[in-house]
Enzyme design. Sequence first.
Site: not given
Length: 181
Positions: A140, A163-164, A83, A113
């Site tokens: 979304g 995150t996992k 989308n 980073h």
Amino acid sequence: MTEREKMQAGAWYSCLDPELSALRAQARRAVHAHGTCDPDTRSDMASALKSLFARTGQDCYLEAPFHCAYGFNIHLGDRVYFNTGCVILDTAPVQIGDGTLFGPNAHIYCAQHAKDPDERAQGLEIARPVTIGQNVWVGGGAIILPGVTIGDNAIIGAGSVVTKDVAPGQTVVGNPARPIE
């Protein structure tokens, strides 16, 4: 070893490298072509963007605006839908399985980073692949972080930060995303 070779090998590299900058500029031109093409003639994806991707399956559709860092690391299965407002920062391979759908403003990040501020100032980062299985729904505003694998038929709730890894068939929500029943 060039910075691009380091990036592709999963080693620390400098994103400030001229070759990588030129490749990002090429991707920006393709993204611009996609975003400014008349929707009646663009079809599913502007040809400049489609030719940039590593693989584009059948019946894939990317709403504009869309953004990617390089494009050449993006592998789309069949019937993948993005989308509006989606972003893929593809410093590493991004594999997306058949029938996977993304809500508006969903983001995929592959770059991590350096934690040291001096190294960050030098543009040091490392690329981790993201793999998303078949028939996944990404709500979304969801963000998928570097190195994550999402199994087939999983659901990522809107606004979640993944995150996992997510198991096949699992639904996760929240920040950080956690399984719900």
